[in-house]
Structure formats: C-alpha cells, structure tokens
Design a protein around this motif. Sequence first.
Motif, PDB file in Angstrom:
ATOM      1  N   ALA A   1      52.009  52.358  34.740  1.00 44.60           N
ATOM      2  CA  ALA A   1      51.838  52.992  33.428  1.00 44.60           C
ATOM      3  C   ALA A   1      51.811  54.510  33.559  1.00 44.60           C
ATOM      4  CB  ALA A   1      50.553  52.489  32.773  1.00 44.60           C
ATOM      5  N   VAL A   2      51.137  55.010  34.600  1.00 42.24           N
ATOM      6  CA  VAL A   2      51.122  56.457  34.826  1.00 42.24           C
ATOM      7  C   VAL A   2      52.540  56.963  35.072  1.00 42.24           C
ATOM      8  CG1 VAL A   2      50.341  58.297  36.376  1.00 42.24           C
ATOM      9  CG2 VAL A   2      48.730  56.510  35.643  1.00 42.24           C
ATOM     10  N   GLY A   3      53.304  56.225  35.881  1.00 42.43           N
ATOM     11  CA  GLY A   3      54.682  56.622  36.140  1.00 42.43           C
ATOM     12  C   GLY A   3      55.524  56.639  34.878  1.00 42.43           C
ATOM     13  N   TRP A   4      55.344  55.641  34.017  1.00 41.06           N
ATOM     14  CA  TRP A   4      56.082  55.611  32.748  1.00 41.06           C
ATOM     15  C   TRP A   4      55.718  56.821  31.873  1.00 41.06           C
ATOM     16  CZ3 TRP A   4      54.370  49.877  31.794  1.00 41.06           C
ATOM     17  CH2 TRP A   4      55.105  49.034  32.655  1.00 41.06           C
ATOM     18  N   ALA A   5      54.424  57.169  31.871  1.00 37.30           N
ATOM     19  CA  ALA A   5      54.001  58.321  31.075  1.00 37.30           C
ATOM     20  C   ALA A   5      54.638  59.607  31.599  1.00 37.30           C
ATOM     21  CB  ALA A   5      52.476  58.434  31.081  1.00 37.30           C
ATOM     22  N   ARG A   6      54.715  59.736  32.915  1.00 35.22           N
ATOM     23  CA  ARG A   6      55.366  60.919  33.496  1.00 35.22           C
ATOM     24  C   ARG A   6      56.845  60.954  33.119  1.00 35.22           C
ATOM     25  NH1 ARG A   6      51.151  64.122  34.575  1.00 35.22           N
ATOM     26  NH2 ARG A   6      49.832  63.385  36.289  1.00 35.22           N
ATOM     27  N   GLU A   7      57.496  59.799  33.213  1.00 35.35           N
ATOM     28  CA  GLU A   7      58.918  59.743  32.868  1.00 35.35           C
ATOM     29  C   GLU A   7      59.147  60.061  31.393  1.00 35.35           C
ATOM     30  OE1 GLU A   7      60.046  55.816  33.982  1.00 35.35           O
ATOM     31  OE2 GLU A   7      59.762  56.178  36.141  1.00 35.35           O
ATOM     32  N   ALA A   8      58.181  59.705  30.551  1.00 35.90           N
ATOM     33  CA  ALA A   8      58.308  59.982  29.120  1.00 35.90           C
ATOM     34  C   ALA A   8      58.079  61.445  28.791  1.00 35.90           C
ATOM     35  CB  ALA A   8      57.316  59.120  28.335  1.00 35.90           C
ATOM     36  N   GLY A   9      57.505  62.204  29.739  1.00 33.53           N
ATOM     37  CA  GLY A   9      57.315  63.635  29.526  1.00 33.53           C
ATOM     38  C   GLY A   9      55.937  64.036  29.045  1.00 33.53           C
ATOM     39  N   PHE A  10      54.937  63.164  29.180  1.00 38.39           N
ATOM     40  CA  PHE A  10      53.580  63.546  28.779  1.00 38.39           C
ATOM     41  C   PHE A  10      53.104  64.713  29.637  1.00 38.39           C
ATOM     42  CE2 PHE A  10      53.585  59.568  26.545  1.00 38.39           C
ATOM     43  CZ  PHE A  10      52.698  59.777  25.488  1.00 38.39           C
ATOM     44  N   GLU A  11      52.501  65.694  28.977  1.00 41.54           N
ATOM     45  CA  GLU A  11      52.051  66.886  29.686  1.00 41.54           C
ATOM     46  C   GLU A  11      50.813  66.616  30.531  1.00 41.54           C
ATOM     47  OE1 GLU A  11      51.528  69.945  26.775  1.00 41.54           O
ATOM     48  OE2 GLU A  11      53.532  69.655  25.929  1.00 41.54           O
ATOM     49  N   GLN A  12      49.957  65.717  30.047  1.00 43.58           N
ATOM     50  CA  GLN A  12      48.719  65.423  30.759  1.00 43.58           C
ATOM     51  C   GLN A  12      48.502  63.913  30.767  1.00 43.58           C
ATOM     52  OE1 GLN A  12      47.163  67.843  32.213  1.00 43.58           O
ATOM     53  NE2 GLN A  12      48.022  69.625  31.162  1.00 43.58           N
ATOM     54  N   VAL A  13      48.063  63.394  31.919  1.00 42.54           N
ATOM     55  CA  VAL A  13      47.719  61.984  32.051  1.00 42.54           C
ATOM     56  C   VAL A  13      46.301  61.901  32.613  1.00 42.54           C
ATOM     57  CG1 VAL A  13      48.264  59.781  33.149  1.00 42.54           C
ATOM     58  CG2 VAL A  13      50.117  61.311  32.434  1.00 42.54           C
ATOM     59  N   SER A  14      45.452  61.129  31.938  1.00 46.97           N
ATOM     60  CA  SER A  14      44.055  60.982  32.335  1.00 46.97           C
ATOM     61  C   SER A  14      43.760  59.517  32.620  1.00 46.97           C
ATOM     62  CB  SER A  14      43.124  61.491  31.220  1.00 46.97           C
ATOM     63  OG  SER A  14      41.767  61.346  31.572  1.00 46.97           O
ATOM     64  N   LEU A  15      42.793  59.283  33.509  1.00 45.43           N
ATOM     65  CA  LEU A  15      42.331  57.936  33.817  1.00 45.43           C
ATOM     66  C   LEU A  15      40.833  57.855  33.564  1.00 45.43           C
ATOM     67  CD1 LEU A  15      44.225  57.259  37.177  1.00 45.43           C
ATOM     68  CD2 LEU A  15      44.839  56.430  34.894  1.00 45.43           C
ATOM     69  N   ASP A  16      40.384  56.768  32.936  1.00 48.78           N
ATOM     70  CA  ASP A  16      38.967  56.507  32.707  1.00 48.78           C
ATOM     71  C   ASP A  16      38.472  55.472  33.709  1.00 48.78           C
ATOM     72  OD1 ASP A  16      38.994  58.218  30.591  1.00 48.78           O
ATOM     73  OD2 ASP A  16      38.624  56.707  29.051  1.00 48.78           O
ATOM     74  N   LEU A  17      37.338  55.761  34.329  1.00 46.00           N
ATOM     75  CA  LEU A  17      36.718  54.850  35.282  1.00 46.00           C
ATOM     76  C   LEU A  17      35.279  54.565  34.871  1.00 46.00           C
ATOM     77  CD1 LEU A  17      37.880  56.555  38.609  1.00 46.00           C
ATOM     78  CD2 LEU A  17      38.823  54.458  37.612  1.00 46.00           C
ATOM     79  N   ILE A  18      34.767  53.410  35.292  1.00 43.09           N
ATOM     80  CA  ILE A  18      33.361  53.026  35.087  1.00 43.09           C
ATOM     81  C   ILE A  18      32.774  52.654  36.437  1.00 43.09           C
ATOM     82  CG2 ILE A  18      31.824  51.254  34.136  1.00 43.09           C
ATOM     83  CD1 ILE A  18      33.588  51.103  31.696  1.00 43.09           C
ATOM     84  N   TYR A  19      31.573  53.166  36.724  1.00 45.82           N
ATOM     85  CA  TYR A  19      30.912  52.780  37.970  1.00 45.82           C
ATOM     86  C   TYR A  19      29.542  52.178  37.672  1.00 45.82           C
ATOM     87  CZ  TYR A  19      28.599  57.387  37.493  1.00 45.82           C
ATOM     88  OH  TYR A  19      27.901  58.485  37.037  1.00 45.82           O
ATOM     89  N   GLY A  20      29.082  51.348  38.598  1.00 49.52           N
ATOM     90  CA  GLY A  20      27.786  50.701  38.427  1.00 49.52           C
ATOM     91  C   GLY A  20      27.857  49.309  37.841  1.00 49.52           C
ATOM     92  N   THR A  21      29.047  48.738  37.758  1.00 55.68           N
ATOM     93  CA  THR A  21      29.190  47.363  37.268  1.00 55.68           C
ATOM     94  C   THR A  21      28.423  46.409  38.189  1.00 55.68           C
ATOM     95  OG1 THR A  21      31.372  47.847  36.356  1.00 55.68           O
ATOM     96  CG2 THR A  21      30.862  45.531  36.762  1.00 55.68           C
ATOM     97  N   PRO A  22      27.688  45.450  37.633  1.00 51.76           N
ATOM     98  CA  PRO A  22      26.984  44.485  38.489  1.00 51.76           C
ATOM     99  C   PRO A  22      27.937  43.859  39.509  1.00 51.76           C
ATOM    100  CG  PRO A  22      26.270  44.216  36.231  1.00 51.76           C
ATOM    101  CD  PRO A  22      27.393  45.215  36.198  1.00 51.76           C
TER     102      PRO A  22
END
Length: 404
Positions: free
Chosen positions: A177-198
Amino acid sequence: MPSALPDGDPAPHDGSLPESALAGLGERPLGVYVHVPFCAVRCGYCDFNTYTAAELGSAPGASQASYANAAVAEVRLARRVLGEPPPASTVFVGGGTPTLLATDQLAAVLDAVRSELGLVDDAEVTTEANPDSVSPESLAALRAAGFTRVSFGMQSAVPSVLATLDRTHDPARVPRAVGWAREAGFEQVSLDLIYGTPGETPDDWRRSLEAALACGPDHVSAYALIVEDGTAMARRVRRGELPPPDDDDLADKYLLADGLLGAGGLAWYELSNWARDDAARCRHNELYWTGADWWGVGPGAHSHVGGTRWWNLRHPAAYAERLAAGRSPAAAREVLDAETRRVERVLLELRLSSGLDVAVLGDAGSAQVPALAEEGLVSLRGDRLVLTRPGRLLADAVVRRLLP
C-alpha cells in the motif's frame, strides 16, 4: 459549561457563534476535519464513533452511499456561518475507514471544501486508510482529486497482535500500500502503530517498528494502547481473558520506539509522533495542539473557532436528518473561559518538542519548574519549557505539577 441545543434553540452553526469567536477569524489557521463513521469490522479496542453496515441497518440517511451529500451540506453550512473565512490550510478525513467510501464521494467532499471555504496553495489534505481498503487505482484517484497525504493504519506487523486487536489486514499488505501511494504521487505517507497490546512481546514491538521503517514512511504515529470502557477489549480484560496494559511495559516500548525511529531518521515533534523533517509533520494535528480553528464535519465531529467548541449528533441517521431539514447537526457547545483555555494550552503545547512559553504557567506553575528541571523531567530553552526524554514518559504527572 456545555449548553445543549434542543429543537428550536439556536445552534452555533445557525449564526449564533459569539462575536468573540468570529472577531479573530483569519488571524489563526483554519482546518477542516471530516469524520467518516463507517468500518467494515469493529475493532475490539476502538471506542470511536464508528459503525458497521450491520449496526446501521437500513436507517434513512445512514448509508455509505448517502454520506457525501450530508457532509457537503455541512460544508455549505460552515460557509454561511463563518462568512468570509480564511482558506483552509489543512483538511483531514478520518474515521472509521474513509476509504470504504467510493473515491468520487471523497472527492466530492473535498471539492465542496475547495469551493465553499477555499484551500491555500500548499494545503495539506490527508485521508486515513486501512491497508486492505485501497488499491493502486483508488490511491491514484484520490491523489488526482487533490489529496496530498495518506495515513495507513498499520498498528502492528505481527499477525497474533493484529488478531488480538481484531485487525483484519495482512501485514504484507502494508508495504504494498505504501508503494502504491508513492506511485500515485502522494507527497507524504504516514503509518499508525499501537503498542502495549495484550500478549505483545518486546520482540514483537521491535519487529513492528522495523517493518514500519522498512516501508520508508515520512511520518510515524505510535500510540500506547488504552483499554477504553465499553469496548469489547475492556470486557475481555474484565473477565480475565486478557491482561491489562502494564505501565512499565508501555514505558519500555515507548523508549524503544523513540530510539529506533530516531535512528531511522524520524525525529519526535509530539509525544506520539515522529517525522522525517518539518515538512512531514502533520500540520492538521498541529492546529489542534496549538489552539487554532477547525470545523469538524460529520457525525460526532468536534469543532473549535475562537474559543467556542461544539460537537455534532453522533448517529449518522440523526446527523443526516438534521441537515436534510436545513438545520444544524450540532448537539451541544461550550464557550471556553480564559482559565480553561490556559489549562488546555499547557496540556497540549507541553506535548510538543517546541515546548511551552513559561509565561503561560503563571507564578504557581513557574515555581514548580526548578524542581522539575533538577529531577531531569524538563529543560528550559530560552523562554520555552520542554519535556526531556524521561519527562515524556511522565508527561501527565509533569502537567499536574505545573497546574497546581
């Protein structure tokens, strides 16, 4: 204090924003938040105002197909209330899963913002997305419509952790998905993470961070899991099926994130956010943290203009019904007094790497600074008070001491 807006009472959207709110319009940046309340699956940890198709049923106005019309109606309402607002500097489409909507619907809402409120030339236009809710074609269409930034809900790279969170995407989908966003020309790509899951081990968290960095994102958000009351996860914790998050474990994982992300070229600029450079920071969220103005479109969305805050009805059907009748979807509002605004400024600006002007603290708060500095929790950079790395772990405790 919040004031209810029952039928027949003037709502803030109907022109009753205080003169004090409108007087400074244009002196602060204006953002637009668009809440899309639809999800394919309800995640067990989530307490956001979101709904699956099964939960909404066939309620009039509650379908995904009709959502864009209601959102456009509220954008037009915003123009009528604000009069001649400054062009929006940011638009953020969140949820829920905005990319469950057809791309032409998201484009229609953005077009309404552009035509009714205007956009600055270098506007940041973000959509959130799940990795399994996009394709090369949909991302290309969103970029062509004017979206400049995409934030993917990665959460974890470990299948067992994703399963505990009730996330349905394949971790291998994220780099694609990140690669597709780059190919589409998005200027910025962000990822959301969660830590502390049981059940998440330190090695699991390291694996997720390394997988995120391998995608080459411009921005990463990493949030500690909070078990919210009323969620499926809270019920599982209460029954003893899952252990609650452990504070020491969360602190260790935060430090690991800060170390790995920093080594990977991303610098922290807010407690839970790291960016490649200043241009990669989420400008929309910076509006929230610095007390600027924003209009929240959608069910349950919150707005703030010049010290007046209001929020919409939560259910999509009730929201759409109000707008179809030519009425405000607002449920309640509050006008913030000077002390409330000062307290909120301390709470929010101290989270930033740029820190807080010590003058905002007043005498009582300023008297706490020397002790906090000696304990290694804060430092002074000129007239700005900044959390140290240990201070970031105890940010809430620091704030409590600064607001005696």
